[in-house]
Design a protein around this motif. Structure first.
Motif, PDB file in Angstrom:
ATOM      1  N   SER A 110       0.943  -1.348   0.141  1.00 42.84           N
ATOM      2  CA  SER A 110       0.178  -0.361   0.379  1.00 42.84           C
ATOM      3  C   SER A 110       1.090   1.496  -0.096  1.00 42.84           C
ATOM      4  N   VAL A 111       0.359   2.502  -0.717  1.00 43.19           N
ATOM      5  CA  VAL A 111       0.904   3.635  -0.839  1.00 43.19           C
ATOM      6  C   VAL A 111       0.979   4.752  -0.051  1.00 43.19           C
ATOM      7  N   SER A 112       1.262   6.075   0.134  1.00 47.88           N
ATOM      8  CA  SER A 112       0.192   7.304   0.846  1.00 47.88           C
ATOM      9  C   SER A 112       0.089   7.801  -0.488  1.00 47.88           C
ATOM     10  N   GLU A 113      -1.646   7.738  -0.904  1.00 49.26           N
ATOM     11  CA  GLU A 113      -2.727   8.310  -1.659  1.00 49.26           C
ATOM     12  C   GLU A 113      -2.011   9.548  -2.112  1.00 49.26           C
ATOM     13  N   SER A 114      -1.176  10.309  -0.766  1.00 50.24           N
ATOM     14  CA  SER A 114      -1.005  11.575  -0.386  1.00 50.24           C
ATOM     15  C   SER A 114       0.491  11.842  -1.552  1.00 50.24           C
ATOM     16  N   THR A 115       0.902  11.276  -1.678  1.00 50.59           N
ATOM     17  CA  THR A 115       2.293  11.157  -3.225  1.00 50.59           C
ATOM     18  C   THR A 115       2.380  10.682  -4.271  1.00 50.59           C
ATOM     19  N   TRP A 116       0.533   9.417  -4.327  1.00 50.89           N
ATOM     20  CA  TRP A 116       0.483   9.002  -6.245  1.00 50.89           C
ATOM     21  C   TRP A 116       0.636  10.488  -7.110  1.00 50.89           C
ATOM     22  N   ASN A 117       0.826   9.895  -8.789  1.00 48.06           N
ATOM     23  CA  ASN A 117       0.405  10.979  -8.874  1.00 48.06           C
ATOM     24  C   ASN A 117      -0.170  10.354 -10.817  1.00 48.06           C
ATOM     25  N   GLU A 118      -1.107  10.468 -10.932  1.00 48.88           N
ATOM     26  CA  GLU A 118      -1.504   9.586 -12.122  1.00 48.88           C
ATOM     27  C   GLU A 118      -0.433   9.717 -13.687  1.00 48.88           C
ATOM     28  N   PRO A 119       0.081   8.531 -13.435  1.00 50.88           N
ATOM     29  CA  PRO A 119       0.671   8.529 -14.550  1.00 50.88           C
ATOM     30  C   PRO A 119       0.090   8.373 -15.370  1.00 50.88           C
ATOM     31  N   SER A 120       0.886   8.735 -17.152  1.00 53.00           N
ATOM     32  CA  SER A 120       0.508   9.209 -18.359  1.00 53.00           C
ATOM     33  C   SER A 120       0.781   8.256 -19.210  1.00 53.00           C
ATOM     34  N   MET A 121      -0.156   7.690 -20.517  1.00 50.70           N
ATOM     35  CA  MET A 121      -0.243   6.801 -20.997  1.00 50.70           C
ATOM     36  C   MET A 121       1.661   6.754 -22.341  1.00 50.70           C
ATOM     37  N   GLN A 122       2.094   6.017 -22.130  1.00 45.66           N
ATOM     38  CA  GLN A 122       3.267   5.512 -22.856  1.00 45.66           C
ATOM     39  C   GLN A 122       2.826   6.094 -23.818  1.00 45.66           C
ATOM     40  N   GLU A 123       4.067   6.772 -24.143  1.00 43.11           N
ATOM     41  CA  GLU A 123       3.752   7.141 -26.070  1.00 43.11           C
ATOM     42  C   GLU A 123       5.387   7.285 -26.438  1.00 43.11           C
ATOM     43  N   VAL A 124       5.927   6.834 -27.587  1.00 42.68           N
ATOM     44  CA  VAL A 124       6.979   6.854 -28.677  1.00 42.68           C
ATOM     45  C   VAL A 124       6.808   7.500 -29.697  1.00 42.68           C
ATOM     46  N   TYR A 125       7.852   8.272 -29.624  1.00 37.71           N
ATOM     47  CA  TYR A 125       8.653   9.446 -31.062  1.00 37.71           C
ATOM     48  C   TYR A 125       8.636   9.055 -31.959  1.00 37.71           C
ATOM     49  N   TYR A 126       9.155   9.128 -33.249  1.00 37.71           N
ATOM     50  CA  TYR A 126       9.141   8.623 -34.169  1.00 37.71           C
ATOM     51  C   TYR A 126       9.744   9.441 -35.319  1.00 37.71           C
ATOM     52  N   CYS A 127      10.879   9.743 -35.512  1.00 35.00           N
ATOM     53  CA  CYS A 127      11.549  11.153 -36.284  1.00 35.00           C
ATOM     54  C   CYS A 127      12.157  10.278 -37.733  1.00 35.00           C
ATOM     55  N   TYR A 128      12.060  11.402 -38.406  1.00 34.25           N
ATOM     56  CA  TYR A 128      11.826  11.112 -40.161  1.00 34.25           C
ATOM     57  C   TYR A 128      13.015  11.554 -41.034  1.00 34.25           C
ATOM     58  N   CYS A 129      14.366  11.932 -41.453  1.00 30.86           N
ATOM     59  CA  CYS A 129      14.266  12.612 -42.409  1.00 30.86           C
ATOM     60  C   CYS A 129      13.883  11.369 -44.021  1.00 30.86           C
ATOM     61  N   ASN A 130      13.540  12.489 -44.577  1.00 31.97           N
ATOM     62  CA  ASN A 130      12.655  11.438 -45.733  1.00 31.97           C
ATOM     63  C   ASN A 130      13.621  11.573 -47.220  1.00 31.97           C
ATOM     64  N   GLY A 131      14.848  11.535 -46.970  1.00 28.11           N
ATOM     65  CA  GLY A 131      15.656  11.276 -48.675  1.00 28.11           C
ATOM     66  C   GLY A 131      16.043  10.789 -48.189  1.00 28.11           C
ATOM     67  N   TYR A 132      15.445   9.144 -48.117  1.00 29.57           N
ATOM     68  CA  TYR A 132      16.726   7.870 -47.983  1.00 29.57           C
ATOM     69  C   TYR A 132      16.256   7.604 -49.709  1.00 29.57           C
ATOM     70  N   PRO A 133      17.050   6.803 -50.110  1.00 29.42           N
ATOM     71  CA  PRO A 133      18.677   6.453 -49.870  1.00 29.42           C
ATOM     72  C   PRO A 133      18.914   7.248 -50.088  1.00 29.42           C
ATOM     73  N   GLN A 134      19.397   8.936 -50.414  1.00 33.45           N
ATOM     74  CA  GLN A 134      19.836  10.132 -50.681  1.00 33.45           C
ATOM     75  C   GLN A 134      20.787  10.124 -48.755  1.00 33.45           C
TER      76      GLN A 134
END
Length: 425
Positions: A142-166
């Motif tokens: 059990s944990v103290s509710e006063s210290t519990w912060n609701e966690p957020s949904m996991q998100e993943v970043y996808y970052c692109y360079c559009n020149g492939y195969p250049q």
């Protein structure tokens, strides 16, 4: 720098010679030379996988009463505002149960946390080593509710360079920036939350998500939540992904989620006085001017419903293959994360064996951090030449350049941005 610019111009000119036919000019030695000069690194690990995520399965046993939900967490939610829900499941109250939770954890983490929400709203919490494969809720505390912060949904970043195969001229990985999260709706349905974060090029780009290894025939439907799509302007002519169905079938019979045909129109679908899409750069500089605009990142959610119960809970981040499509050398080319770099999902575009294009470089990055800050326009993700570090992530022993040189080094680089070189969204 002049030598590099000339080589890139020559590379482009040679490619143009082949436009109008499928066969493209690809001189491996020449491309390797240009890549080496352009990538901002003296050395690139020849065996690099460009992977920052480790996936696993946790067997969960619930044999205590009044448990309503079980969550796998990336960090402790006690006083920590950056804990993410890696996976979760609703529990039938009062009934002992066993189930599996599939999760994606950053490689840099050795531990994860297990939380339980009780019917009265209180919480249990425990820490577990990543090497373990099972957990019993009865071992949580059990944990103290006063210290519990609701966690957020996991998100993943996808970052692109559009020149492939250049080669890219900047390797800023912001030509297109997406952020993807997932939640389990029920035994049949997973909801994908897709955010268009930035567009750092004036070149038209389309985007879609292949569900790797998931047959098209196993998916009943893909439905945008509230019927909201990235592009509501139906008068726009589609050219990169001509089909407007939300669910597409890949060349090999896999399910593909159709996001948009034009990233610029997805941000701003109103056309100019000539009916043309406005090709500004979005969210890649802190200032707004004639060609750069700041926009609120746009999120569209999709319900992916399967024909069989239980399939939804087995869809993991490793099965997500978000990719972009753009025109190159008279063909439509795709840019995938390195794991799926050589796959031709919607279009056939390679001349000869795709593996002949294996230069060891990547044009897309998958970053498991919801608060990732991507580089500003023309700022490289990282540079490591002649012992000098530079770029958006250039902190010694926590740098992108050192990670590129050795896949076992600086795996936490994405946690150490140079604040004046990145964008926060």
């Amino acid at each position: 720098m002049r030598k590099l610019s000339r080589l890139i111009v020559v590379f482009a000119a040679l490619a143009l010679m082949g436009q109008g036919c499928k066969t493209d000019y690809f001189d491996r030695d020449f491309v390797d030379t240009v890549l080496h000069l352009s990538f901002h690194n003296d050395v690139v690990d020849p065996n690099h996988t460009w992977t920052l995520i480790n996936e696993g399965v946790m067997q969960v046993v619930v044999d205590v009463p009044d448990v309503a939900q079980v969550m796998l967490l990336s960090a402790t939610p006690l006083g920590n505002a950056k804990a993410e829900i890696l996976a979760s499941a609703e529990v039938m109250v009062g009934s002992p149960s066993r189930f599996s939770l599939h999760y994606a954890l950053p490689l840099i983490q050795d531990k994860l946390y297990v939380g339980a929400t009780m019917t009265d709203g209180s919480h249990l919490l425990g820490e577990i080593d990543r090497s373990k494969f099972s957990i019993n809720v009865s071992s949580l505390q059990s944990v103290s509710e006063s210290t519990w912060n609701e966690p957020s949904m996991q998100e993943v970043y996808y970052c692109y360079c559009n020149g492939y195969p250049q080669p890219s001229s900047s390797w800023d990985f912001n030509d297109l920036v997406l952020r993807i999260g997932r939640t389990l709706v029920d035994d049949y349905t997973i909801r994908l939350h897709v955010t268009l974060v930035a567009v750092g090029t004036k070149v038209q780009q389309a985007a879609a998500i292949r569900l790797y290894g998931v047959p098209y025939d196993e998916v009943e439907s893909v439905t945008p939540v509230n019927n909201k799509r990235f592009v509501d302007n139906t008068s726009l002519v589609r050219s990169l992904i001509r089909e407007d169905d939300d669910l597409l079938e890949s060349r090999k019979g896999e399910a593909v989620i159709n996001l948009f045909d034009d990233a610029h129109a997805a941000f701003y679908s109103k056309t100019d006085e000539l009916g043309m899409v406005r090709r500004y750069l979005y969210n890649v500089t802190p200032n707004t001017d004639a060609s750069h605009f700041t926009m609120t990142p746009k999120t569209i959610s999709y319900d992916v419903r399967f024909k069989k119960a239980g399939k939804a809970e087995n869809i993991t981040f490793s099965m997500f293959d978000p990719f972009i499509v753009y025109n190159y050398n008279g063909s439509k080319w795709e840019v995938h994360k390195y794991t799926y770099k050589f796959d031709e999902v919607l279009y056939e575009y390679y001349s000869g064996s795709p593996q002949s294009y294996d230069t060891g470089y990547t044009w897309a990055l998958e970053i498991p951090y919801s608060w990732f800050a991507y580089p500003r326009e023309d700022v490289p993700m990282g540079s490591y030449k002649k012992g000098a570090l530079y770029g958006a992530y250039g902190k010694y022993n926590h740098s992108f350049g050192q990670w590129a040189a050795d896949r076992y080094n600086s795996r936490d680089w994405y946690l150490y941005p140079e604040s004046n070189m990145v964008m926060y969204n």
